[in-house]
Design an enzyme around this catalytic site. Structure first.
Site, PDB file in Angstrom:
ATOM      1  N   LYS A  67       0.837  -1.218   0.000  1.00 35.90           N
ATOM      2  CA  LYS A  67       0.000   0.000   0.000  1.00 35.90           C
ATOM      3  C   LYS A  67       0.863   1.255   0.000  1.00 35.90           C
ATOM      4  CE  LYS A  67      -3.425  -0.583   2.799  1.00 35.90           C
ATOM      5  NZ  LYS A  67      -4.417  -0.597   3.889  1.00 35.90           N
ATOM      6  N   LYS A  79       2.261  -4.261  11.025  1.00 37.69           N
ATOM      7  CA  LYS A  79       0.912  -4.336  11.587  1.00 37.69           C
ATOM      8  C   LYS A  79       0.988  -4.896  12.998  1.00 37.69           C
ATOM      9  CE  LYS A  79      -3.472  -3.826   9.995  1.00 37.69           C
ATOM     10  NZ  LYS A  79      -3.983  -2.943   8.942  1.00 37.69           N
ATOM     11  N   PRO A 118      -5.022   3.454  13.780  1.00 35.76           N
ATOM     12  CA  PRO A 118      -6.254   2.691  14.015  1.00 35.76           C
ATOM     13  C   PRO A 118      -6.463   1.581  12.981  1.00 35.76           C
ATOM     14  CG  PRO A 118      -6.690   5.044  13.690  1.00 35.76           C
ATOM     15  CD  PRO A 118      -5.291   4.799  13.287  1.00 35.76           C
ATOM     16  N   ASP A 119      -7.146   0.552  13.386  1.00 37.32           N
ATOM     17  CA  ASP A 119      -7.597  -0.502  12.475  1.00 37.32           C
ATOM     18  C   ASP A 119      -8.857  -1.102  13.102  1.00 37.32           C
ATOM     19  OD1 ASP A 119      -6.671  -1.883   9.882  1.00 37.32           O
ATOM     20  OD2 ASP A 119      -7.148  -3.579  11.152  1.00 37.32           O
ATOM     21  N   THR A 154     -10.619   7.103   3.322  1.00 36.46           N
ATOM     22  CA  THR A 154     -10.580   5.740   2.766  1.00 36.46           C
ATOM     23  C   THR A 154     -11.793   5.513   1.874  1.00 36.46           C
ATOM     24  OG1 THR A 154      -9.448   4.948   4.741  1.00 36.46           O
ATOM     25  CG2 THR A 154     -10.455   3.275   3.345  1.00 36.46           C
ATOM     26  N   ALA A 186     -17.482   2.359   9.559  1.00 35.45           N
ATOM     27  CA  ALA A 186     -16.985   3.718   9.316  1.00 35.45           C
ATOM     28  C   ALA A 186     -16.703   3.948   7.835  1.00 35.45           C
ATOM     29  CB  ALA A 186     -15.723   3.934  10.148  1.00 35.45           C
ATOM     30  N   GLY A 188     -17.526   1.548   5.073  1.00 31.50           N
ATOM     31  CA  GLY A 188     -18.598   1.036   4.209  1.00 31.50           C
ATOM     32  C   GLY A 188     -19.823   1.940   4.181  1.00 31.50           C
ATOM     33  N   ASP A 206     -24.956  -6.053   7.024  1.00 30.63           N
ATOM     34  CA  ASP A 206     -24.073  -5.914   8.190  1.00 30.63           C
ATOM     35  C   ASP A 206     -24.544  -6.903   9.252  1.00 30.63           C
ATOM     36  OD1 ASP A 206     -22.710  -4.852  10.648  1.00 30.63           O
ATOM     37  OD2 ASP A 206     -22.068  -3.332   9.214  1.00 30.63           O
TER      38      ASP A 206
HETATM   39  P1  NAI Z   1     -15.699  -0.918  11.084  1.00 29.34           P
HETATM   40  O1  NAI Z   1     -15.410  -1.844  12.213  1.00 29.34           O
HETATM   41  O2  NAI Z   1     -16.152   0.468  11.368  1.00 29.34           O
HETATM   42  O3  NAI Z   1     -16.794  -1.581  10.113  1.00 29.34           O
HETATM   43  C1  NAI Z   1     -16.835  -2.933   9.767  1.00 29.34           C
HETATM   44  C2  NAI Z   1     -18.306  -3.304   9.656  1.00 29.34           C
HETATM   45  O4  NAI Z   1     -18.403  -4.605   9.104  1.00 29.34           O
HETATM   46  C3  NAI Z   1     -19.041  -3.330  11.003  1.00 29.34           C
HETATM   47  O5  NAI Z   1     -20.247  -2.587  10.905  1.00 29.34           O
HETATM   48  C4  NAI Z   1     -19.318  -4.817  11.228  1.00 29.34           C
HETATM   49  O6  NAI Z   1     -20.497  -5.057  11.967  1.00 29.34           O
HETATM   50  C5  NAI Z   1     -19.429  -5.311   9.805  1.00 29.34           C
HETATM   51  N1  NAI Z   1     -19.200  -6.743   9.607  1.00 29.34           N
HETATM   52  C6  NAI Z   1     -18.299  -7.554  10.201  1.00 29.34           C
HETATM   53  N2  NAI Z   1     -18.398  -8.808   9.711  1.00 29.34           N
HETATM   54  C7  NAI Z   1     -19.387  -8.768   8.785  1.00 29.34           C
HETATM   55  C8  NAI Z   1     -19.945  -9.732   7.917  1.00 29.34           C
HETATM   56  N3  NAI Z   1     -19.522 -10.998   7.907  1.00 29.34           N
HETATM   57  N4  NAI Z   1     -20.933  -9.361   7.075  1.00 29.34           N
HETATM   58  C9  NAI Z   1     -21.378  -8.082   7.073  1.00 29.34           C
HETATM   59  N5  NAI Z   1     -20.887  -7.123   7.876  1.00 29.34           N
HETATM   60  C10 NAI Z   1     -19.900  -7.464   8.712  1.00 29.34           C
HETATM   61  O7  NAI Z   1     -14.374  -0.905  10.179  1.00 29.34           O
HETATM   62  P2  NAI Z   1     -13.963   0.138   9.057  1.00 29.34           P
HETATM   63  O8  NAI Z   1     -13.034   1.144   9.626  1.00 29.34           O
HETATM   64  O9  NAI Z   1     -15.163   0.585   8.308  1.00 29.34           O
HETATM   65  O10 NAI Z   1     -13.050  -0.789   8.103  1.00 29.34           O
HETATM   66  C11 NAI Z   1     -13.640  -1.744   7.244  1.00 29.34           C
HETATM   67  C12 NAI Z   1     -12.547  -2.533   6.536  1.00 29.34           C
HETATM   68  O11 NAI Z   1     -11.721  -1.639   5.800  1.00 29.34           O
HETATM   69  C13 NAI Z   1     -11.601  -3.291   7.492  1.00 29.34           C
HETATM   70  O12 NAI Z   1     -11.259  -4.510   6.903  1.00 29.34           O
HETATM   71  C14 NAI Z   1     -10.374  -2.372   7.579  1.00 29.34           C
HETATM   72  O13 NAI Z   1      -9.180  -3.092   7.818  1.00 29.34           O
HETATM   73  C15 NAI Z   1     -10.365  -1.810   6.166  1.00 29.34           C
HETATM   74  N6  NAI Z   1      -9.664  -0.531   6.075  1.00 29.34           N
HETATM   75  C16 NAI Z   1     -10.088   0.526   6.852  1.00 29.34           C
HETATM   76  C17 NAI Z   1      -9.432   1.742   6.748  1.00 29.34           C
HETATM   77  C18 NAI Z   1      -9.868   2.928   7.560  1.00 29.34           C
HETATM   78  O14 NAI Z   1      -9.343   4.045   7.310  1.00 29.34           O
HETATM   79  N7  NAI Z   1     -10.815   2.792   8.479  1.00 29.34           N
HETATM   80  C19 NAI Z   1      -8.290   1.934   5.829  1.00 29.34           C
HETATM   81  C20 NAI Z   1      -8.007   0.778   5.019  1.00 29.34           C
HETATM   82  C21 NAI Z   1      -8.660  -0.410   5.162  1.00 29.34           C
HETATM   83  N1  PHE Z   2      -5.481   0.532   9.260  1.00 29.87           N
HETATM   84  C1  PHE Z   2      -5.636   1.373   8.104  1.00 29.87           C
HETATM   85  C2  PHE Z   2      -5.077   0.682   6.864  1.00 29.87           C
HETATM   86  O1  PHE Z   2      -5.078  -0.516   6.806  1.00 29.87           O
HETATM   87  C3  PHE Z   2      -5.126   2.787   8.340  1.00 29.87           C
HETATM   88  C4  PHE Z   2      -3.655   2.948   8.662  1.00 29.87           C
HETATM   89  C5  PHE Z   2      -2.770   3.297   7.652  1.00 29.87           C
HETATM   90  C6  PHE Z   2      -3.181   2.823   9.963  1.00 29.87           C
HETATM   91  C7  PHE Z   2      -1.412   3.529   7.929  1.00 29.87           C
HETATM   92  C8  PHE Z   2      -1.819   3.035  10.225  1.00 29.87           C
HETATM   93  C9  PHE Z   2      -0.951   3.394   9.228  1.00 29.87           C
HETATM   94  O2  PHE Z   2      -4.730   1.273   5.879  1.00 29.87           O
END
Ligand code: NAI
Ligand code: PHE
Length: 356
Positions: A67, A79, A118-119, A154, A186, A188, A206
């Site tokens: 990335k 990570k 954060p993750d 994102t 957050a 999706g 979800d």
């Molecule tokens: P989040 O925890 O806010 O949202 C994930 C959602 O998926 C939750 O609402 C959860 O209930 C739902 N979920 C879990 N398992 C499920 C399933 N089997 N079917 C349907 N829904 C399900 O996480 P966020 O921040 O939105 O991240 C989502 C994905 O994107 C993660 O894999 C994360 O690693 C990735 N990501 C996030 C970034 C960020 O800036 N937040 C950056 C890059 C990647």
């Molecule tokens: N966890 C997120 C990702 O997978 C955001 C992140 C990026 C966190 C870079 C730390 C450093 O991209």
């Protein structure tokens, strides 16, 4: 599995620690520091075994290296995984604070060769707590001087990836297309809102039912989580967890494009090859979801303004265009083409430092 098999990995460093009081295992994996200090978020989750936590950390760290490289960011990949003894929501606040303190102590021992952020299951408030003990943390709250949540940036990048992929696949604009978003968290949630604004028909799922009320009010069609991988759509946007596309799923998915936010969407390379053979265009996750890294590293390391961060996230569409051009010219999968771009960037930086 033997200890050798558990730890056999091509990355640079593995750190593990167990804390008896909280029952948490701590894993930090540095995949590569060739392009700069390793960076990548802290994921807190339950894992069936320590092997599974180590494997996840290794795979996620590898994705961070790719990335950073494809996004031209001056960081390597790493990570952290905190393997919890109970679901995150059931960990009491005192234990959680102690868990974060121990994690911060581990980060200090790495002395800047790894920076976290954060993750899944960690957020800006948690980064503020880490920051009480360590400075090696991105994504603190804005009040504490950090870049705050990276989720919207994102989502903007993922939305651009969806548009670029639909266009490349010959589907035109999103107007009238069916987009299925798995995971309305957050990222999706915002991807769904952006796609709906662009005229797409939204199918959403979800496992957390509380997240669905708002989607229903917006007129999106809610489907059962178990039906996601068999429901027909134009664009499938996995925005929950990784590993959703196994070879079997790839053989049966009924869509034209896969582009989402989740890290490590493909369970293995074979799944990507099947998608490619079936004419399903896959936007490599480490390109599509780079908006979070652009937000955190752009704001906190490179001093970019909000508008520069926004422009760079929008640029993810063009980056994907380059990936698809290589993949078409070389008859390779988009994943292989994106890895080639990333390797080219690492090579450029290595040659420049040898010449310096
Ligand atoms: P989040 O925890 O806010 O949202 C994930 C959602 O998926 C939750 O609402 C959860 O209930 C739902 N979920 C879990 N398992 C499920 C399933 N089997 N079917 C349907 N829904 C399900 O996480 P966020 O921040 O939105 O991240 C989502 C994905 O994107 C993660 O894999 C994360 O690693 C990735 N990501 C996030 C970034 C960020 O800036 N937040 C950056 C890059 C990647
Ligand atoms: N966890 C997120 C990702 O997978 C955001 C992140 C990026 C966190 C870079 C730390 C450093 O991209």
């Amino acid at each position: 599995m033997s200890i050798e098999e558990t730890l056999e990995w091509d990355g640079e460093l593995t750190v593990t620690r167990f804390d008896r009081e909280t029952g948490a295992w701590f894993v930090i994996r540095l995949d590569s520091t060739v392009l700069g200090p390793a960076a990548g978020g802290t994921r807190a989750a339950q894992y069936p075994t320590l092997d599974a936590a180590l494997a996840d950390a290794g795979k996620l760290a590898g994705a961070m290296t790719l990335k950073m490289a494809v996004s031209n960011l001056p960081m390597g990949g790493g990570k952290s995984v905190i393997a919890l003894p109970a679901p995150r929501k059931d960990i009491d606040p005192k234990s959680w604070t102690r868990i974060l303190e121990i994690h911060a102590e581990n980060l200090n021992k790495l002395n800047g060769s790894y920076w976290t952020g954060p993750d899944v299951n960690t957020n800006s408030a948690d980064m503020d707590v880490l920051n009480d003990t360590t400075r090696f943390v991105f994504g603190r709250s804005i009040e504490r001087g950090g870049a705050g949540s990276s989720a919207l940036t994102t989502a903007i990048g993922v939305f651009e990836a969806i548009k670029a992929s639909a266009h490349h696949r010959g589907l035109g604009t999103l107007d009238g297309l069916t987009v299925l978003v798995q995971g309305l968290g957050a990222v999706g949630g915002s991807v769904a809102a952006l796609a709906a604004d662009a005229g797409a028909r939204l199918l959403v799922a979800d496992t957390d039912r509380e997240r669905l009320g708002h989607a229903r009010a917006l007129g999106h069609t809610v489907i059962e989580p178990d039906d996601v991988l068999t429901t027909r759509c134009d664009v499938f946007a996995p925005c929950a967890m990784g590993g959703v596309i196994t070879a079997n799923v790839a053989s049966n998915l009924d869509c034209a494009v896969v582009a989402g936010a989740a890290n490590n969407v493909l369970a293995d390379e074979y799944a990507g090859e099947i998608l490619n053979k079936r004419g399903i265009l896959y936007a490599p996750d480490f390109v599509a979801n780079a908006g979070g890294a652009i937000h955190l590293v752009g704001r906190e390391v490179l001093g970019w303004s909000e508008s520069t961060v926004h422009e760079r996230a929008v640029g993810i569409g063009e980056s994907l265009g380059r990936v698809f051009a290589i993949s078409d010219a070389e008859s390779s999968t988009p994943e292989a083409a994106a890895k080639k771009l990333a390797a080219g960037r690492a090579q450029q930086v290595s040659s420049a430092s040898v010449g310096a």
